[in-house]
Design a protein around this motif. Structure first.
Motif, PDB file in Angstrom:
ATOM      1  N   THR A   5      44.739  45.668  47.280  1.00 23.21           N
ATOM      2  CA  THR A   5      45.426  45.375  46.007  1.00 23.21           C
ATOM      3  C   THR A   5      45.922  43.938  45.940  1.00 23.21           C
ATOM      4  O   THR A   5      46.213  43.439  44.845  1.00 23.21           O
ATOM      5  N   GLN A   6      46.008  43.263  47.079  1.00 24.54           N
ATOM      6  CA  GLN A   6      46.437  41.869  47.067  1.00 24.54           C
ATOM      7  C   GLN A   6      45.444  40.975  46.323  1.00 24.54           C
ATOM      8  O   GLN A   6      45.785  39.857  45.922  1.00 24.54           O
ATOM      9  N   LYS A   7      44.228  41.475  46.115  1.00 28.87           N
ATOM     10  CA  LYS A   7      43.232  40.728  45.342  1.00 28.87           C
ATOM     11  C   LYS A   7      43.633  40.619  43.868  1.00 28.87           C
ATOM     12  O   LYS A   7      43.053  39.835  43.112  1.00 28.87           O
ATOM     13  N   LEU A   8      44.635  41.423  43.451  1.00 30.67           N
ATOM     14  CA  LEU A   8      45.106  41.371  42.066  1.00 30.67           C
ATOM     15  C   LEU A   8      46.139  40.267  41.842  1.00 30.67           C
ATOM     16  O   LEU A   8      46.614  40.070  40.716  1.00 30.67           O
ATOM     17  N   PHE A   9      46.503  39.564  42.913  1.00 32.64           N
ATOM     18  CA  PHE A   9      47.495  38.485  42.807  1.00 32.64           C
ATOM     19  C   PHE A   9      47.097  37.497  41.708  1.00 32.64           C
ATOM     20  O   PHE A   9      47.888  37.208  40.785  1.00 32.64           O
TER      21      PHE A   9
END
Length: 457
Positions: A80-84
């Motif tokens: 989910t850190q790719k949504l930063f």
């Protein structure tokens, strides 16, 4: 009018309470954007119809997951850190960007996101303050625990002297995420840093109330060193409110009217409701023990069995079981309107895995709890219900090989419907306290205090 971005973890046990929180925030005049996947949009529809002008959605696709050698949850959270970047882009293009992000406790990385955006981050914990306290202490001290742990030592015991009542748990009851850390990798350490970041956030919301966990909420205020720790529960729809509880969390596989009609024919406090949530599937061995106990007992019962387990795993109901129990039992293979069932006058006790949503639903409905924890925070929740609050009795605890004795469980099922049990008296009192928390207790006061602070940001 303050604008908040809410980011729930995409699982029913996490998204359902944050939707209940959203309803309270919208009714108090806030504007809310909630991050959801397309699959979860149906869960929002009742709220969207009630608040079409103040509730907005940020629909995203779940990022591709790189498999973790340890725990799939870690891999999912890391992904989910790719949504930063997409969140930052959305924020800067918004005409009235949010002043704070309220994100699930699993998303500790959003503390860094909030700092980058120059806004506040508030942790939302769908779990209670007691179990959250235990889990945080475990993540904080896991490196020291690792030094003292011997591989294969299931007798290893952990005591938590800093937490009120000094609870303790054997190693096998520690959540698998933490046990995996003993042989952890870089992803495990990244996840750990995110969990520790929760305690340095601007604020924390717990889905609990003072009469249930006031001492543990106060403990967390002292631990983090400020009062921005809010007890905003129990987060549940009102019994006669605008949102239909029969559709809470999904569509029932059985027409709610059919369940209610069956319950209407039963005397008050004469039915045991049995459900193990959306994740747990009983092993064949456990299902045989449970079915045997129900056959030996004299209770009316509703047994909810996870549908996927019947087809893909070994949680098969024994052959001829439904014929043998006859009209005394109602077996449901799939999702049921649990809150509506628990609130029915005919239901007197609840065999539960002790997930926090189920725990709160049972407490507010005033039914005695028969605990059967198996994973994650369920052991801590069971300890709270049985050892601290005295509103439940243990049925069983442990993984797929651990089963209750059918005769002993049958006796406990029968006794759980006895009106003079002390647990039943205590649960009725606590249920009333929960109602008061919503109307003029900690939920109302703490939410108002939160909104007052948010409006000043």
């Amino acid at each position: 009018m303050s604008h908040l971005l809410l980011y729930p973890y995409p699982g029913s046990g996490h998204i359902i309470p944050i939707l209940d929180l959203t309803h309270h925030l919208l009714r108090r005049g806030l504007t809310v954007t909630i991050m959801v996947t397309a699959d979860d949009i149906p869960l929002l529809n009742p709220l969207i119809s009630l608040h079409p002008n103040s509730l907005h959605t940020f629909i995203y696709s779940e990022p591709e997951i790189t498999p973790s050698p340890h725990h799939p949850l870690i891999a999912k959270v890391i992904s989910t850190q790719k949504l930063f970047g997409p969140i930052v882009q959305w924020f800067h293009s918004h005409p009235m960007p949010p002043v704070a992000i309220v994100s699930d406790f699993l998303f500790g990385w959003t503390s860094e996101l909030a700092s980058h955006l120059g806004i506040q981050r508030v942790v939302f914990s769908p779990s209670g303050a007691f179990s959250s306290s235990v889990i945080h202490m475990l993540w904080r001290d896991i490196k020291k625990i690792k030094d003292n742990f011997r591989e294969g030592d299931e007798s290893f015991f952990l005591a938590f002297q800093e937490i009120p009542s000094s609870p303790g748990f054997p190693w096998w009851q520690v959540p698998s995420l933490l046990r995996d850390y003993i042989t952890g990798d870089q992803d495990c350490e990244s996840f750990r840093k995110g969990m520790l970041a929760n305690m340095t956030s601007w604020g924390i919301m717990y889905n609990t109330f003072e009469g249930l966990e006031g001492v543990y909420v106060d403990h967390m205020k002292k631990y983090v060193g400020h009062d921005r720790v809010w007890a905003v529960g129990p987060l549940l729809p009102e019994e006669h409110g605008a949102i239909d509880v029969s559709g809470r969390g999904g569509s029932s596989v059985v027409a709610p009217d059919r369940l209610v009609k069956w319950l209407d024919q039963k005397p008050d406090q004469s039915v045991v409701y049995i459900c193990f949530g959306s994740q747990v599937v009983l092993s064949e061995k456990q299902m045989r023990a449970l079915a045997g106990a129900l056959e030996l007992s004299n209770v009316g019962f509703i047994l909810c069995v996870k549908a996927g387990g019947l087809e893909n795993e070994s949680s098969t109901i024994p052959s001829g079981f439904e014929d043998r129990v006859g009209k005394r039992g109602f077996v449901v293979k799939g999702w049921v309107p649990q809150l509506a069932v628990l609130r029915h006058r005919a239901v007197g006790s609840f065999v539960t895995h002790c997930g926090w949503n189920s725990t709160l639903e049972g407490i507010t409905s005033g039914v005695m709890m028969l605990t059967w924890p198996m994973i994650a925070d369920q052991f801590a929740n069971a300890a709270l219900l049985v050892d601290e609050l005295g509103i439940g009795k243990r049925v069983c605890e442990g993984g797929p090989e651990i089963c209750p004795d059918p005769a002993e469980m049958a006796q406990l099922l029968d006794e759980s419907l006895s009106g003079d049990r002390p647990e039943r008296v205590k649960i009725k009192e606590l249920s009333q306290t929960a109602v008061e928390a919503v109307e003029h207790g900690t939920l109302a006061k703490d939410l108002d205090a939160f909104i007052n602070l948010v409006s000043k940001i």
